[in-house]
Design a protein around this motif. Structure first.
Motif, PDB file in Angstrom:
ATOM      1  N   GLU A 223       0.837  -1.197   0.000  1.00 33.03           N
ATOM      2  CA  GLU A 223       0.000   0.000   0.000  1.00 33.03           C
ATOM      3  C   GLU A 223       0.875   1.251   0.000  1.00 33.03           C
ATOM      4  OE1 GLU A 223      -3.373   0.126   0.006  1.00 33.03           O
ATOM      5  OE2 GLU A 223      -3.631  -2.070   0.009  1.00 33.03           O
ATOM      6  N   ASP A 224       0.461   2.257  -0.775  1.00 33.21           N
ATOM      7  CA  ASP A 224       1.187   3.521  -0.808  1.00 33.21           C
ATOM      8  C   ASP A 224       0.175   4.639  -1.000  1.00 33.21           C
ATOM      9  OD1 ASP A 224       3.856   5.054  -1.155  1.00 33.21           O
ATOM     10  OD2 ASP A 224       2.658   5.666  -2.889  1.00 33.21           O
ATOM     11  N   GLY A 225      -0.098   5.391   0.074  1.00 32.83           N
ATOM     12  CA  GLY A 225      -1.038   6.501  -0.022  1.00 32.83           C
ATOM     13  C   GLY A 225      -2.408   6.094  -0.501  1.00 32.83           C
ATOM     14  N   GLY A 226      -2.877   4.923  -0.065  1.00 32.09           N
ATOM     15  CA  GLY A 226      -4.182   4.438  -0.482  1.00 32.09           C
ATOM     16  C   GLY A 226      -4.176   3.683  -1.793  1.00 32.09           C
ATOM     17  N   ARG A 227      -3.020   3.625  -2.461  1.00 32.23           N
ATOM     18  CA  ARG A 227      -2.909   2.879  -3.718  1.00 32.23           C
ATOM     19  C   ARG A 227      -2.332   1.495  -3.470  1.00 32.23           C
ATOM     20  NH1 ARG A 227       0.765   6.848  -7.225  1.00 32.23           N
ATOM     21  NH2 ARG A 227       2.066   6.494  -5.385  1.00 32.23           N
ATOM     22  N   ARG A 228      -2.762   0.516  -4.251  1.00 32.66           N
ATOM     23  CA  ARG A 228      -2.169  -0.820  -4.199  1.00 32.66           C
ATOM     24  C   ARG A 228      -1.109  -0.898  -5.299  1.00 32.66           C
ATOM     25  NH1 ARG A 228      -5.525  -5.498  -4.962  1.00 32.66           N
ATOM     26  NH2 ARG A 228      -4.215  -6.592  -3.439  1.00 32.66           N
ATOM     27  N   ILE A 229       0.131  -1.181  -4.894  1.00 29.94           N
ATOM     28  CA  ILE A 229       1.256  -1.158  -5.826  1.00 29.94           C
ATOM     29  C   ILE A 229       1.805  -2.573  -6.011  1.00 29.94           C
ATOM     30  CG2 ILE A 229       3.489  -0.160  -6.358  1.00 29.94           C
ATOM     31  CD1 ILE A 229       1.208   1.892  -6.172  1.00 29.94           C
ATOM     32  N   LEU A 230       1.931  -2.961  -7.263  1.00 35.92           N
ATOM     33  CA  LEU A 230       2.518  -4.257  -7.602  1.00 35.92           C
ATOM     34  C   LEU A 230       3.886  -4.039  -8.242  1.00 35.92           C
ATOM     35  CD1 LEU A 230       2.357  -7.373  -8.057  1.00 35.92           C
ATOM     36  CD2 LEU A 230       1.379  -6.843 -10.309  1.00 35.92           C
ATOM     37  N   PRO A 231       4.962  -4.545  -7.616  1.00 34.73           N
ATOM     38  CA  PRO A 231       6.266  -4.535  -8.295  1.00 34.73           C
ATOM     39  C   PRO A 231       6.309  -5.651  -9.345  1.00 34.73           C
ATOM     40  CG  PRO A 231       6.484  -4.737  -5.886  1.00 34.73           C
ATOM     41  CD  PRO A 231       5.068  -5.044  -6.239  1.00 34.73           C
ATOM     42  N   THR A 232       6.818  -5.328 -10.508  1.00 37.32           N
ATOM     43  CA  THR A 232       7.022  -6.337 -11.549  1.00 37.32           C
ATOM     44  C   THR A 232       8.444  -6.205 -12.078  1.00 37.32           C
ATOM     45  OG1 THR A 232       6.144  -4.844 -13.254  1.00 37.32           O
ATOM     46  CG2 THR A 232       4.605  -6.407 -12.256  1.00 37.32           C
ATOM     47  N   GLN A 233       8.879  -7.234 -12.784  1.00 39.89           N
ATOM     48  CA  GLN A 233      10.222  -7.198 -13.358  1.00 39.89           C
ATOM     49  C   GLN A 233      10.151  -7.246 -14.868  1.00 39.89           C
ATOM     50  OE1 GLN A 233      12.402 -11.160 -13.364  1.00 39.89           O
ATOM     51  NE2 GLN A 233      11.169 -11.383 -11.514  1.00 39.89           N
ATOM     52  N   ARG A 234      11.135  -6.600 -15.480  1.00 40.43           N
ATOM     53  CA  ARG A 234      11.226  -6.580 -16.939  1.00 40.43           C
ATOM     54  C   ARG A 234      12.535  -7.233 -17.370  1.00 40.43           C
ATOM     55  NH1 ARG A 234       7.915  -3.126 -19.815  1.00 40.43           N
ATOM     56  NH2 ARG A 234       6.380  -2.005 -18.556  1.00 40.43           N
ATOM     57  N   SER A 235      12.419  -8.138 -18.302  1.00 38.98           N
ATOM     58  CA  SER A 235      13.606  -8.755 -18.896  1.00 38.98           C
ATOM     59  C   SER A 235      13.890  -8.093 -20.241  1.00 38.98           C
ATOM     60  CB  SER A 235      13.383 -10.257 -19.085  1.00 38.98           C
ATOM     61  OG  SER A 235      13.175 -10.902 -17.834  1.00 38.98           O
ATOM     62  N   THR A 236      15.038  -8.422 -20.794  1.00 37.15           N
ATOM     63  CA  THR A 236      15.353  -8.021 -22.164  1.00 37.15           C
ATOM     64  C   THR A 236      15.450  -9.294 -23.000  1.00 37.15           C
ATOM     65  OG1 THR A 236      17.755  -8.160 -21.946  1.00 37.15           O
ATOM     66  CG2 THR A 236      16.709  -6.109 -21.225  1.00 37.15           C
ATOM     67  N   ALA A 237      15.746  -9.147 -24.255  1.00 31.35           N
ATOM     68  CA  ALA A 237      15.887 -10.320 -25.123  1.00 31.35           C
ATOM     69  C   ALA A 237      17.048 -11.202 -24.687  1.00 31.35           C
ATOM     70  CB  ALA A 237      16.074  -9.881 -26.571  1.00 31.35           C
ATOM     71  N   VAL A 238      17.938 -10.652 -23.844  1.00 31.00           N
ATOM     72  CA  VAL A 238      19.119 -11.390 -23.394  1.00 31.00           C
ATOM     73  C   VAL A 238      19.080 -11.671 -21.901  1.00 31.00           C
ATOM     74  CG1 VAL A 238      21.646 -11.341 -23.231  1.00 31.00           C
ATOM     75  CG2 VAL A 238      20.497 -10.359 -25.218  1.00 31.00           C
ATOM     76  N   ASP A 239      18.626 -10.688 -21.097  1.00 31.17           N
ATOM     77  CA  ASP A 239      18.780 -10.753 -19.638  1.00 31.17           C
ATOM     78  C   ASP A 239      17.461 -10.948 -18.909  1.00 31.17           C
ATOM     79  OD1 ASP A 239      21.543 -10.465 -19.389  1.00 31.17           O
ATOM     80  OD2 ASP A 239      21.400  -8.309 -19.724  1.00 31.17           O
ATOM     81  N   TYR A 240      17.438 -11.945 -18.033  1.00 30.07           N
ATOM     82  CA  TYR A 240      16.319 -12.123 -17.120  1.00 30.07           C
ATOM     83  C   TYR A 240      16.384 -11.056 -16.025  1.00 30.07           C
ATOM     84  CZ  TYR A 240      14.435 -13.931 -12.711  1.00 30.07           C
ATOM     85  OH  TYR A 240      13.804 -14.047 -11.499  1.00 30.07           O
ATOM     86  N   GLY A 241      15.225 -10.459 -15.688  1.00 29.89           N
ATOM     87  CA  GLY A 241      15.136  -9.545 -14.562  1.00 29.89           C
ATOM     88  C   GLY A 241      16.059  -8.346 -14.660  1.00 29.89           C
ATOM     89  N   HIS A 242      16.001  -7.628 -15.764  1.00 23.46           N
ATOM     90  CA  HIS A 242      16.898  -6.480 -15.931  1.00 23.46           C
ATOM     91  C   HIS A 242      16.486  -5.307 -15.063  1.00 23.46           C
ATOM     92  CE1 HIS A 242      17.985  -2.616 -17.869  1.00 23.46           C
ATOM     93  NE2 HIS A 242      19.161  -3.194 -18.007  1.00 23.46           N
TER      94      HIS A 242
END
Length: 311
Positions: A223-242
């Motif tokens: 929770e952040d200031g009444g908002r529900r926040i989801l962390p996500t991860q982004r990979s690239t064509a080469v790297d997992y979890g960039h």
């Protein structure tokens, strides 16, 4: 890694590896209010010491009876397999002493711990077993028992609790493409528990969605200031979890708020040009944690790793 992806790795990183740089995973933490990283990234995270035998990744924090705990993947560098470990976080930021809490014949990671009904439960990543496993704490935080392993016949990774009621959990997970391990798509599950009866249903929602490089969770919803926040991860064509991305959850939709790459977060003693990725974020009480993948000059370790992989 196949030849095509190998050829896509940045030339500077390939050169460093040839010169004896080892690829490291570790966890870093800092004191701070819940979700502070969503708004600023200037204050440094401090890496936790790892050993010659274990690396640490996928940090998940949890508050219980006034104490803060840190759960992690403890990667055995000799066995080339992950297990789970936990530590009490001292108020003065003292040494973090991990204790192994769970081992299986297959790889374990991402130890998502949560309270529910009459106890404390955990759903780690068990995609190598093609299952979703539910564990319950028998003596928190170090003793856990398997309630049930649900064999789902596919790779589901990095599960978080999306919604919770007395008798059911709605879970958000990510399904890995059978064609490319970097590609994922969101899926939902419903877990029900009535006394000793436990059931799990994989919902059809998301089954027709295309796989992409960013539909993968990166930590507990907060929770952040009444908002529900989801962390996500982004990979690239080469790297997992960039990189890390923070999104607001509203009416079943996700609104992207901020994305942070490995060079955007201050991490003590790890030069920005040696960082490869940051892919997990969690906050509880007064602590924020991330994990980081980076290069460190360690020719002996690099040679040992090559020998282990050649066995």
């Amino acid at each position: 890694m196949n030849l095509k992806r190998l050829m896509q790795i940045p030339k500077a990183r390939l050169l460093k590896k040839l010169l004896g740089f080892d690829e490291i995973f570790t966890v870093a933490l800092r004191e701070g209010a819940d979700g502070a990283l969503l708004r600023e990234a200037e204050r440094p995270f401090v890496p936790i010491a790892y050993s010659s035998k274990y690396w640490y990744a996928d940090p998940i924090t949890f508050c219980h009876e006034g104490k803060e705990y840190l759960f992690v993947e403890e990667y055995d560098r000799d066995a080339l397999k992950g297990q789970l470990a936990a530590a009490v976080l001292e108020p003065n930021g003292g040494n973090v002493a991990f204790h192994t809490i769970l081992q299986e014949p297959y790889h374990l990671s991402y130890p998502m711990v949560f309270p529910w009904q009459d106890g404390i439960y955990m759903i780690p990543e068990t995609s190598e077993n093609r299952s979703i496993n539910l564990y319950q704490a028998e003596a928190f935080p170090y003793q856990w028992r398997l309630v049930q392993a649900f064999h789902v016949g596919r790779e589901l990774v990095d599960t978080v609790v999306l919604e919770k009621s007395d008798d059911a959990l709605t879970l958000l997970t990510s399904e890995v493409s059978p064609e490319n391990p970097l590609l994922v798509r969101f899926r939902k599950l419903v877990l029900k528990k009535d006394r000793d009866a436990v059931s799990l249903e994989l919902l059809p929602e998301g089954e027709a969605a295309p796989y992409d490089l960013h539909s993968r969770t990166a930590g507990r919803i907060f929770e952040d200031g009444g908002r529900r926040i989801l962390p996500t991860q982004r990979s690239t064509a080469v790297d997992y979890g960039h990189s890390l991305c923070f999104s607001e959850l509203t009416d079943g939709k996700m609104k992207q708020l901020r994305t942070l790459g490995p060079a955007d977060v201050e991490i003590a003693d790890i030069p920005a040009n040696n960082r490869i990725g940051i892919h997990t974020y969690c906050c509880t009480g007064s602590v924020e944690v991330i994990d980081v993948r980076y290069l460190k000059f360690a020719p002996v370790n690099q040679m040992k790793k090559m020998l282990r992989k050649s066995r």
